[in-house]
Enzyme design. Sequence first.
Site, PDB file in Angstrom:
ATOM      1  N   ILE A 182       0.834  -1.206   0.000  1.00 15.88           N
ATOM      2  CA  ILE A 182       0.000   0.000   0.000  1.00 15.88           C
ATOM      3  C   ILE A 182       0.868   1.255   0.000  1.00 15.88           C
ATOM      4  O   ILE A 182       0.595   2.209  -0.748  1.00 15.88           O
ATOM      5  CB  ILE A 182      -0.974  -0.023   1.203  1.00 15.88           C
ATOM      6  CG1 ILE A 182      -1.950  -1.208   1.070  1.00 15.88           C
ATOM      7  CG2 ILE A 182      -1.749   1.285   1.288  1.00 15.88           C
ATOM      8  CD1 ILE A 182      -2.793  -1.480   2.313  1.00 15.88           C
ATOM      9  N   ASP A 201      11.188   2.468   6.034  1.00 12.86           N
ATOM     10  CA  ASP A 201      10.804   1.067   6.228  1.00 12.86           C
ATOM     11  C   ASP A 201      12.089   0.275   6.466  1.00 12.86           C
ATOM     12  O   ASP A 201      12.837  -0.018   5.526  1.00 12.86           O
ATOM     13  CB  ASP A 201      10.069   0.533   4.982  1.00 12.86           C
ATOM     14  CG  ASP A 201       9.423  -0.835   5.228  1.00 12.86           C
ATOM     15  OD1 ASP A 201      10.017  -1.653   5.958  1.00 12.86           O
ATOM     16  OD2 ASP A 201       8.328  -1.070   4.682  1.00 12.86           O
ATOM     17  N   ALA A 260      -3.917   2.747   8.326  1.00 11.71           N
ATOM     18  CA  ALA A 260      -3.303   1.464   8.718  1.00 11.71           C
ATOM     19  C   ALA A 260      -3.993   0.902   9.964  1.00 11.71           C
ATOM     20  O   ALA A 260      -4.879   0.045   9.848  1.00 11.71           O
ATOM     21  CB  ALA A 260      -1.807   1.629   8.923  1.00 11.71           C
ATOM     22  N   GLU A 290     -12.961   1.131  17.759  1.00 14.78           N
ATOM     23  CA  GLU A 290     -13.920   1.357  16.668  1.00 14.78           C
ATOM     24  C   GLU A 290     -15.267   0.729  17.024  1.00 14.78           C
ATOM     25  O   GLU A 290     -15.287  -0.407  17.507  1.00 14.78           O
ATOM     26  CB  GLU A 290     -13.379   0.749  15.377  1.00 14.78           C
ATOM     27  CG  GLU A 290     -12.084   1.445  14.919  1.00 14.78           C
ATOM     28  CD  GLU A 290     -11.464   0.830  13.676  1.00 14.78           C
ATOM     29  OE1 GLU A 290     -11.951  -0.215  13.214  1.00 14.78           O
ATOM     30  OE2 GLU A 290     -10.491   1.395  13.176  1.00 14.78           O
ATOM     31  N   HIS A 308     -13.288   3.044   8.802  1.00 12.82           N
ATOM     32  CA  HIS A 308     -12.457   1.877   8.476  1.00 12.82           C
ATOM     33  C   HIS A 308     -12.982   1.218   7.186  1.00 12.82           C
ATOM     34  O   HIS A 308     -13.275   0.022   7.146  1.00 12.82           O
ATOM     35  CB  HIS A 308     -12.440   0.859   9.627  1.00 12.82           C
ATOM     36  CG  HIS A 308     -11.254  -0.064   9.566  1.00 12.82           C
ATOM     37  ND1 HIS A 308     -10.627  -0.552  10.698  1.00 12.82           N
ATOM     38  CD2 HIS A 308     -10.576  -0.594   8.510  1.00 12.82           C
ATOM     39  CE1 HIS A 308      -9.620  -1.345  10.344  1.00 12.82           C
ATOM     40  NE2 HIS A 308      -9.571  -1.387   9.020  1.00 12.82           N
ATOM     41  N   ALA A 311     -10.624  -0.346   2.485  1.00 10.79           N
ATOM     42  CA  ALA A 311     -10.560  -1.530   1.608  1.00 10.79           C
ATOM     43  C   ALA A 311     -11.856  -1.753   0.840  1.00 10.79           C
ATOM     44  O   ALA A 311     -11.953  -2.691   0.048  1.00 10.79           O
ATOM     45  CB  ALA A 311     -10.240  -2.766   2.434  1.00 10.79           C
TER      46      ALA A 311
HETATM   47  P1  NAD Z   1       2.615  -4.984   3.534  1.00 15.04           P
HETATM   48  O1  NAD Z   1       2.987  -6.141   4.401  1.00 15.04           O
HETATM   49  O2  NAD Z   1       2.746  -5.127   2.060  1.00 15.04           O
HETATM   50  O3  NAD Z   1       3.498  -3.707   3.961  1.00 15.04           O
HETATM   51  C1  NAD Z   1       3.743  -3.370   5.304  1.00 15.04           C
HETATM   52  C2  NAD Z   1       5.123  -2.759   5.368  1.00 15.04           C
HETATM   53  O4  NAD Z   1       5.328  -2.241   6.691  1.00 15.04           O
HETATM   54  C3  NAD Z   1       6.246  -3.766   5.104  1.00 15.04           C
HETATM   55  O5  NAD Z   1       7.051  -3.361   4.002  1.00 15.04           O
HETATM   56  C4  NAD Z   1       7.038  -3.773   6.399  1.00 15.04           C
HETATM   57  O6  NAD Z   1       8.425  -3.928   6.189  1.00 15.04           O
HETATM   58  C5  NAD Z   1       6.706  -2.393   6.962  1.00 15.04           C
HETATM   59  N1  NAD Z   1       6.970  -2.258   8.377  1.00 15.04           N
HETATM   60  C6  NAD Z   1       6.826  -3.187   9.354  1.00 15.04           C
HETATM   61  N2  NAD Z   1       7.207  -2.664  10.531  1.00 15.04           N
HETATM   62  C7  NAD Z   1       7.591  -1.391  10.293  1.00 15.04           C
HETATM   63  C8  NAD Z   1       8.096  -0.339  11.118  1.00 15.04           C
HETATM   64  N3  NAD Z   1       8.268  -0.506  12.426  1.00 15.04           N
HETATM   65  N4  NAD Z   1       8.367   0.838  10.544  1.00 15.04           N
HETATM   66  C9  NAD Z   1       8.197   1.032   9.219  1.00 15.04           C
HETATM   67  N5  NAD Z   1       7.738   0.074   8.380  1.00 15.04           N
HETATM   68  C10 NAD Z   1       7.433  -1.115   8.928  1.00 15.04           C
HETATM   69  O7  NAD Z   1       1.143  -4.584   3.955  1.00 15.04           O
HETATM   70  P2  NAD Z   1       0.115  -3.658   3.143  1.00 15.04           P
HETATM   71  O8  NAD Z   1      -0.784  -4.495   2.314  1.00 15.04           O
HETATM   72  O9  NAD Z   1       0.857  -2.536   2.515  1.00 15.04           O
HETATM   73  O10 NAD Z   1      -0.758  -3.113   4.377  1.00 15.04           O
HETATM   74  C11 NAD Z   1      -0.192  -2.210   5.306  1.00 15.04           C
HETATM   75  C12 NAD Z   1      -1.107  -2.081   6.524  1.00 15.04           C
HETATM   76  O11 NAD Z   1      -2.292  -1.437   6.133  1.00 15.04           O
HETATM   77  C13 NAD Z   1      -1.575  -3.425   7.106  1.00 15.04           C
HETATM   78  O12 NAD Z   1      -0.678  -3.896   8.073  1.00 15.04           O
HETATM   79  C14 NAD Z   1      -2.926  -3.099   7.698  1.00 15.04           C
HETATM   80  O13 NAD Z   1      -2.801  -2.850   9.080  1.00 15.04           O
HETATM   81  C15 NAD Z   1      -3.343  -1.817   7.004  1.00 15.04           C
HETATM   82  N6  NAD Z   1      -4.559  -2.011   6.189  1.00 15.04           N
HETATM   83  C16 NAD Z   1      -5.649  -1.250   6.485  1.00 15.04           C
HETATM   84  C17 NAD Z   1      -6.795  -1.375   5.713  1.00 15.04           C
HETATM   85  C18 NAD Z   1      -8.029  -0.535   5.997  1.00 15.04           C
HETATM   86  O14 NAD Z   1      -9.122  -0.970   5.704  1.00 15.04           O
HETATM   87  N7  NAD Z   1      -7.880   0.673   6.516  1.00 15.04           N
HETATM   88  C19 NAD Z   1      -6.844  -2.300   4.667  1.00 15.04           C
HETATM   89  C20 NAD Z   1      -5.691  -3.037   4.367  1.00 15.04           C
HETATM   90  C21 NAD Z   1      -4.549  -2.874   5.142  1.00 15.04           C
END
Ligand code: NAD
Length: 342
Positions: A182, A201, A260, A290, A308, A311
């Site tokens: 994302i 990251d 996130a 929430e 929320h 997605a």
């Molecule tokens: P992803 O696994 O592809 O990417 C997550 C990234 O975060 C990874 O590259 C990882 O290395 C990095 N990361 C982990 N710990 C970290 C830290 N301490 N500091 C900086 N970076 C760090 O996941 P994604 O598909 O990109 O999703 C990201 C997040 O979005 C998910 O974990 C989820 O919580 C959230 N999300 C929210 C919704 C929503 O409806 N609002 C929907 C999907 C995902």
Amino acid sequence: MSTREPHTGREPDGAAPHPGPLGHPGPLGDVLVTTPSFGQTSRAPWEVFEAAGAAARRSAFAHPLAEAQLRAEIRDMEALVVGLDPVTAAVLAAAPRLRVVAKHGVGTDNIDLDAARERGVRVVNAPGTNTGAVADLTFALLLAAARKIVPAHAAVTGGRWDRFFGPELGGRTLGVIGFGRIGQAVARRAHGFDMDVVAYDPHLPAEVFAAAGVRSVPFDELLAAADVVTLHMPLMSDRPLLGRRELTALRPGALVLNTARGGLVDEDALADLLHSGHLGGAGIDVFSTEPPVGNRLLEAPGVVLTPHCAAFSDQANRAMGTAVAADVVRVLRGEAPVNAVV
Ligand code: NAD
């Protein structure tokens, strides 16, 4: 006999509404679906279960379920499809036949992964299926916060012809925290708006940032450089990543975006810094609790808040549902899941 439930979703593929609870055990196993959004814009996810002979039914309780409700409903299930419901060790212990928990989404912070591992229960999710949806909503929040679209809309519908000023995005710096699927998709959109993008990251090699045309920077440097900070990493601890110190370190007028997890931001500190005028606005899709009843962000100036729903695009709803249903079927058949978390 099948029983029917009211269907609230649209059917872009023209299919008839899904019947919901099937009312009888399928030969492959029983699947409890707690998230109301599963298979809402398309019945394709339900069809994956039907074709495989799995008996999928919706929970009788409103989502997210309390732990006691989940324990009561899960007792005879082979599979569970959840949203944000608390899949604790106690819940897993109440389901002796359970073989797989599927997260209808990406973040698995509501599932006790260690307890699942200990019990030999597989955990799967749907990475990548909602990337475009979340990146789009992140940008919608950014544009709305920057150009004050929510108060502008309220003014026009309220009969006022007020004027609103806000920054253009071109030439501004976007700081992406968490440069996974994302985060990278948001960066691509930001480049389309002529923004400079920096990212933090610590788990990724330099080539990932270079390939995206993004500068990898240390955390504190990102805070100092960004006109807009956006969070795209998992919730890993109880301590907010953006606490009062980090939010205060942001540039005057900076915007904060969180699609996130709510726990990544100190919401009280964010509300204080919006009230004081140090921060220019915030776009928030996720909250520490929430729905966010009593959350101070509800009254803070310059916020754009969504429930929320990042997605919730039509495409992502279909893709998430079919991906997790297919993996549930694989596990119930004794095959390896494609998107295994545990
Ligand atoms: P992803 O696994 O592809 O990417 C997550 C990234 O975060 C990874 O590259 C990882 O290395 C990095 N990361 C982990 N710990 C970290 C830290 N301490 N500091 C900086 N970076 C760090 O996941 P994604 O598909 O990109 O999703 C990201 C997040 O979005 C998910 O974990 C989820 O919580 C959230 N999300 C929210 C919704 C929503 O409806 N609002 C929907 C999907 C995902």
